[in-house]
Design a protein around this motif. Structure first.
Motif, PDB file in Angstrom:
ATOM      1  N   MET A   1       0.822  -1.211   0.000  1.00 32.99           N
ATOM      2  CA  MET A   1       0.000   0.000   0.000  1.00 32.99           C
ATOM      3  C   MET A   1       0.858   1.264   0.000  1.00 32.99           C
ATOM      4  O   MET A   1       0.637   2.176  -0.788  1.00 32.99           O
ATOM      5  CB  MET A   1      -0.901  -0.036   1.236  1.00 32.99           C
ATOM      6  N   MET A   2       1.867   1.323   0.885  1.00 30.59           N
ATOM      7  CA  MET A   2       2.666   2.545   0.996  1.00 30.59           C
ATOM      8  C   MET A   2       3.686   2.648  -0.141  1.00 30.59           C
ATOM      9  O   MET A   2       3.815   3.698  -0.771  1.00 30.59           O
ATOM     10  CB  MET A   2       3.390   2.590   2.348  1.00 30.59           C
ATOM     11  N   GLY A   3       4.420   1.550  -0.386  1.00 32.25           N
ATOM     12  CA  GLY A   3       5.471   1.594  -1.404  1.00 32.25           C
ATOM     13  C   GLY A   3       4.922   1.992  -2.765  1.00 32.25           C
ATOM     14  O   GLY A   3       5.535   2.796  -3.483  1.00 32.25           O
TER      15      GLY A   3
ATOM     16  N   TYR B   1      10.655  -3.129  -6.221  1.00 33.52           N
ATOM     17  CA  TYR B   1      11.102  -4.494  -5.943  1.00 33.52           C
ATOM     18  C   TYR B   1      10.256  -5.015  -4.777  1.00 33.52           C
ATOM     19  O   TYR B   1       9.956  -4.268  -3.834  1.00 33.52           O
ATOM     20  CB  TYR B   1      12.590  -4.514  -5.557  1.00 33.52           C
ATOM     21  N   ASP B   2       9.862  -6.277  -4.849  1.00 34.51           N
ATOM     22  CA  ASP B   2       9.068  -6.879  -3.772  1.00 34.51           C
ATOM     23  C   ASP B   2       9.393  -8.363  -3.767  1.00 34.51           C
ATOM     24  O   ASP B   2       9.745  -8.927  -4.808  1.00 34.51           O
ATOM     25  CB  ASP B   2       7.561  -6.660  -4.048  1.00 34.51           C
ATOM     26  N   ASN B   3       9.294  -8.999  -2.603  1.00 37.83           N
ATOM     27  CA  ASN B   3       9.651 -10.424  -2.588  1.00 37.83           C
ATOM     28  C   ASN B   3       8.455 -11.350  -2.803  1.00 37.83           C
ATOM     29  O   ASN B   3       8.593 -12.555  -2.690  1.00 37.83           O
ATOM     30  CB  ASN B   3      10.430 -10.798  -1.309  1.00 37.83           C
TER      31      ASN B   3
ATOM     32  N   TYR C   1       7.099  -4.934   5.331  1.00 38.25           N
ATOM     33  CA  TYR C   1       6.325  -5.095   6.567  1.00 38.25           C
ATOM     34  C   TYR C   1       7.001  -4.415   7.742  1.00 38.25           C
ATOM     35  O   TYR C   1       8.227  -4.320   7.785  1.00 38.25           O
ATOM     36  CB  TYR C   1       6.211  -6.581   6.947  1.00 38.25           C
ATOM     37  N   GLU C   2       6.191  -4.034   8.707  1.00 41.11           N
ATOM     38  CA  GLU C   2       6.715  -3.400   9.923  1.00 41.11           C
ATOM     39  C   GLU C   2       7.281  -4.484  10.841  1.00 41.11           C
ATOM     40  O   GLU C   2       6.616  -4.944  11.781  1.00 41.11           O
ATOM     41  CB  GLU C   2       5.580  -2.611  10.606  1.00 41.11           C
ATOM     42  N   ASN C   3       8.498  -4.927  10.552  1.00 42.48           N
ATOM     43  CA  ASN C   3       9.123  -5.989  11.340  1.00 42.48           C
ATOM     44  C   ASN C   3      10.612  -5.649  11.452  1.00 42.48           C
ATOM     45  O   ASN C   3      11.297  -5.531  10.435  1.00 42.48           O
ATOM     46  CB  ASN C   3       8.916  -7.331  10.620  1.00 42.48           C
TER      47      ASN C   3
ATOM     48  N   ALA D   1      13.279  -8.097   9.855  1.00 42.83           N
ATOM     49  CA  ALA D   1      13.236  -8.090   8.383  1.00 42.83           C
ATOM     50  C   ALA D   1      13.853  -6.804   7.842  1.00 42.83           C
ATOM     51  O   ALA D   1      14.611  -6.811   6.862  1.00 42.83           O
ATOM     52  CB  ALA D   1      11.800  -8.249   7.902  1.00 42.83           C
ATOM     53  N   LYS D   2      13.550  -5.681   8.490  1.00 42.78           N
ATOM     54  CA  LYS D   2      14.093  -4.393   8.009  1.00 42.78           C
ATOM     55  C   LYS D   2      15.601  -4.346   8.255  1.00 42.78           C
ATOM     56  O   LYS D   2      16.360  -3.879   7.393  1.00 42.78           O
ATOM     57  CB  LYS D   2      13.381  -3.217   8.699  1.00 42.78           C
ATOM     58  N   GLN D   3      16.065  -4.869   9.415  1.00 43.88           N
ATOM     59  CA  GLN D   3      17.512  -4.871   9.698  1.00 43.88           C
ATOM     60  C   GLN D   3      18.258  -5.683   8.646  1.00 43.88           C
ATOM     61  O   GLN D   3      19.293  -5.277   8.131  1.00 43.88           O
ATOM     62  CB  GLN D   3      17.776  -5.496  11.078  1.00 43.88           C
TER      63      GLN D   3
ATOM     64  N   THR E   1       9.237   3.287   7.944  1.00 45.18           N
ATOM     65  CA  THR E   1       8.697   2.742   9.194  1.00 45.18           C
ATOM     66  C   THR E   1       7.795   3.736   9.918  1.00 45.18           C
ATOM     67  O   THR E   1       8.112   4.916  10.001  1.00 45.18           O
ATOM     68  CB  THR E   1       9.826   2.301  10.157  1.00 45.18           C
ATOM     69  N   SER E   2       6.684   3.212  10.461  1.00 45.41           N
ATOM     70  CA  SER E   2       5.819   4.112  11.224  1.00 45.41           C
ATOM     71  C   SER E   2       6.130   4.039  12.712  1.00 45.41           C
ATOM     72  O   SER E   2       5.825   4.979  13.433  1.00 45.41           O
ATOM     73  CB  SER E   2       4.341   3.831  10.980  1.00 45.41           C
ATOM     74  N   GLY E   3       6.722   2.922  13.167  1.00 43.85           N
ATOM     75  CA  GLY E   3       6.880   2.808  14.612  1.00 43.85           C
ATOM     76  C   GLY E   3       8.262   2.401  15.089  1.00 43.85           C
ATOM     77  O   GLY E   3       8.559   2.519  16.278  1.00 43.85           O
TER      78      GLY E   3
END
Ligand code: NAD
Length: 322
Positions: A12-14, A31-33, A91-93, A96-98, A118-120
């Motif tokens: 949605m955001m990307g 790009y998306d997995n 995803y907000e994880n 995964a982001k690291q 990231t939102s949070g």
């Protein structure tokens, strides 16, 4: 000048962030997995462009050139080394982001900025496994990202403040209204204010002061109408510190200073109520149409943005004429 923007995570955001970048003249690579993402992103970006066109935020003649600047890739290695700017919206994880930031750090030249939507999460934590964390920042676009001008640029403990200024200029060029958040704290900037509003709105219902409908009406028909041109701190200056101090001394002891989420949420979830997704929350959503509400919200955002832009233009014109 930024030319190729790689958007990693095309949900949605990307998808909307990529459309903003392409509308500003950049070449965008998504790009998306997930396996079926090229079809999904085509549908999403077509829908977003149709909406921008219906609001006359872009011209019909802009649509094909923007579409021609939107690409997809299944090869992160190749696209990361070609990109001038990378924006992550997976995803907000945290883990995964690291992992992704570490990988991108190894793939893209150290001069290439890598931003997280990231939102949070803290950008300091997301970038903690990078060799070059100075090129990382949070760039938090607000939903709906193709319409809302605000982007919060958060400087992490190891981010370059100069880079934050550079990204701010780039986003202004995209027609956004970025703000710089100087410390990497939970809630960034705007969410701290929004959560304070939500805490008291829920509290008012809990203590039986007013109904959910009247809480929303008081915000919608009162303060929210002023906020687009009259910020809370402009309000304080206009009213005067003496009056604000007196009002705060009277009201603050009475309003919620809760440090955890309201117990009402857990109580309502225990009965199967979780808002729109369950059909019931503060409102009965079998009687209210969320899609119609989203449409009204977006209509109003566009109306307000056009009015604000118009009034800025006339103020600038008046200043030039003086
Ligand atoms: N939804 C909102 O209201 C909102 C608002 C502002 C910011 N955000 C933030 O934006 C980010 C994305 O949110 P969203 O609502 O677009 O999520 P989404 O679920 O719509 O999209 C996430 C996409 O990321 C892809 N993905 C997951 N892991 C990946 C990986 N390792 N590599 C590549 N692609 C991967 C998924 O396939 C999916 O398409 C989150 O960090 C979220 O907190 C969300």
């Amino acid at each position: 000048m930024i030319q190729t923007v790689l958007v990693v995570g095309s949900g949605m955001m990307g998808s909307a962030i990529g459309v903003c970048a392409a509308a500003a003249g950049n070449h965008v690579i998504y790009y998306d997995n997930s396996a079926d993402f090229p079809q999904k992103i085509k549908q999403r970006t077509d829908d977003l462009l149709s909406e921008l066109l219906s609001y006359e935020l872009i011209a019909a003649s802009d649509v094909d050139p923007i579409k021609a600047r939107l690409d997809t890739s299944a090869n992160l290695r190749a696209t990361a080394s070609d990109a001038d700017l990378i924006i992550e919206a997976i995803y907000e994880n945290l883990e995964a982001k690291q992992k992704l930031f570490k990988e991108l750090d190894g793939l893209a030249d150290p001069s290439i900025p890598i931003l997280s939507n990231t939102s949070g999460l803290r950008i300091t934590d997301i970038s903690s496994h990078m060799q070059h964390p100075e090129r990382s920042l949070a760039a938090h676009f607000w939903l709906p990202a193709h319409l809302i001008p605000l982007v919060e640029i958060v400087i992490g403990d190891k981010s370059s403040p100069e880079l934050a200024e550079r990204i701010k200029e780039i986003l202004i060029g995209w027609g956004k209204s970025p703000v710089i958040v100087k410390k990497d704290l939970p809630g960034q900037l705007a969410n701290r204010i929004l959560q304070a509003v939500i805490r008291e709105a829920v509290n008012i219902v809990e203590i039986g002061l007013a109904s959910p409908e009247d809480v929303d009406k008081a915000v919608q028909m009162g303060m929210a109408l002023r906020f687009p041109v009259w910020g809370p701190l402009e309000h304080v200056d206009a009213v005067g510190f003496d009056i604000c101090k007196s009002v705060q001394d009277t009201v603050l002891p009475e309003i919620s200073d809760r440090k955890q989420a309201s117990p009402l949420f857990a109580e309502m979830m225990a009965t199967g109520c979780s808002g729109v997704k369950s059909g019931e929350g503060f409102y009965d959503w079998s009687k209210k149409d969320i899609n119609a509400l989203v449409k009204r919200r977006n209509d109003f955002i566009v109306f307000a943005i056009k009015q604000i832009n118009q009034s800025h233009l006339s103020t600038e014109r008046e200043l030039k004429e003086e």
